[in-house]
Write an enzyme that holds these catalytic residues in place. Sequence first.
Site, PDB file in Angstrom:
ATOM      1  N   TYR A 101       0.824  -1.250  -0.103  1.00 39.29           N
ATOM      2  CA  TYR A 101      -0.035   0.014   0.044  1.00 39.29           C
ATOM      3  C   TYR A 101       0.943   1.347   0.008  1.00 39.29           C
ATOM      4  O   TYR A 101       1.902   1.084   0.650  1.00 39.29           O
ATOM      5  CB  TYR A 101      -0.854  -0.101   1.040  1.00 39.29           C
ATOM      6  CG  TYR A 101      -1.601   1.237   1.403  1.00 39.29           C
ATOM      7  CD1 TYR A 101      -3.006   1.473   0.795  1.00 39.29           C
ATOM      8  CD2 TYR A 101      -1.216   2.335   2.161  1.00 39.29           C
ATOM      9  CE1 TYR A 101      -3.562   2.654   0.744  1.00 39.29           C
ATOM     10  CE2 TYR A 101      -2.031   3.552   2.087  1.00 39.29           C
ATOM     11  CZ  TYR A 101      -3.179   3.726   1.807  1.00 39.29           C
ATOM     12  OH  TYR A 101      -4.010   4.786   1.672  1.00 39.29           O
ATOM     13  N   GLU A 189      -3.026   7.899  -4.299  1.00 37.76           N
ATOM     14  CA  GLU A 189      -2.980   6.574  -3.611  1.00 37.76           C
ATOM     15  C   GLU A 189      -2.759   5.175  -4.513  1.00 37.76           C
ATOM     16  O   GLU A 189      -3.516   5.238  -5.551  1.00 37.76           O
ATOM     17  CB  GLU A 189      -4.223   6.261  -2.817  1.00 37.76           C
ATOM     18  CG  GLU A 189      -4.095   4.858  -1.923  1.00 37.76           C
ATOM     19  CD  GLU A 189      -5.669   4.627  -1.215  1.00 37.76           C
ATOM     20  OE1 GLU A 189      -5.984   4.901  -0.149  1.00 37.76           O
ATOM     21  OE2 GLU A 189      -6.469   3.995  -2.106  1.00 37.76           O
TER      22      GLU A 189
END
Length: 380
Positions: A101, A189
């Site tokens: 992530y 992101e």
Amino acid sequence: MNLHEYQGRELFARYGLPVLPGQVAGTPEEARDIATHLGGTVVIKAQVLVGGRGKAGGVKLAASPGEAYEKAKAILALTIKGLPVTRVLVAQAADIARELYCSITLDRAKKLPLVMISAEGGVEIEEVARTAPEKIQRFHVPFLTGLLPFQARALFRPALPDGKQVAQAADVLLKLWRLYEDADASLAEINPLVVTPGGEIKALDAKVIVDDNAEYRHREWAEWRNPEDETPSARLARQKGLSYVKLDGDIGCVVNGAGLAMATLDLIKHYGGEPANFLDIGGSSSPEKVTTALKIITGDSNVRAILFNIFGGITRGDDVARGIVQSLDASPLSVPLVIRITGTNEEQAREILAGRGLAATTSMDEGVRTVIARAQEVAA
Ligand code: GDP
Ligand code: MN
């Protein structure tokens, strides 16, 4: 504005981030053609502005053009978290050894951009954040220097086994940082950022939120906005320069100034009511802004009563009163209206309203309690 994945990955590509080739399709036939063109296994992904598409069945692999047709057809029939899927992304699929992530967001409390990296990315990142926050590496980026290469490498070192992968991932993060700054983003992101079995780093998802306040220096944003992603009320408010946020309650609010608007919502809640919206008509309010505000609020079918809360400073009470009268003349309201006006030109405002048979209080407390009572009468 939230960008769709296919828009975000366009930005990613422009900044040299490692996305795999792909295109967006509106029909199963288009999806099949794109899959034929790409060759090999493809991934079909619902283009809706919510997270968790994977879990909702909105992300599927297809090994052949025929399968791409079938999967696209199934995904285009879905409604994910209330949003109908009208487009899918068809992209070359990656083989995944690990999912990480990686994000940059704005930490409003610290007033600095915040980088977050986790070795356990993919669809369970919220779970990781909740149950094992220590597994997420965090770094606040100093404004003076921006993100520096050694800082980017340090963030990935705990997650990745060797220097080569760390260097590749750090390069991705530095490019993401440039994008975040240039695009006036409040979020950039990549989840998942994957390591392939061959040790390559790839960005398999792209989530970007840009700050609407910077729209004037990004011409292309106007094209990126999809009409179906925005409610008619939200669009009208944006075009007319009003700050409008829809809420779930039944009391419509028209207020001048953001602080007073927040205080109004608090007071409505305090007396047991539920506001239907936040709406700030701004410091200097022309009658036209008032008409627009009423149009926006009456477009919400939950609204049972409307409160005007005006504290005249630069905003003139008579302008607001004139706007109210003009709106009512143009289209009568079907719900009760409660008006509180004090401050600049309040006497004139009261006269204008009285001419139309309307009364106004000077007390915010009284205005709020009255509008809650009216809404309850309508509900009963
Ligand atoms: P989200 O659930 O809305 O965030 O959608 P994502 O784009 O992140 O996809 C969800 C999951 O689908 C990812 O975490 C991956 O596990 C999987 N996935 C997405 N793209 C690919 C791909 O190209 N190949 C493989 N094998 N899996 C993928
Ligand atoms: Mn994702």
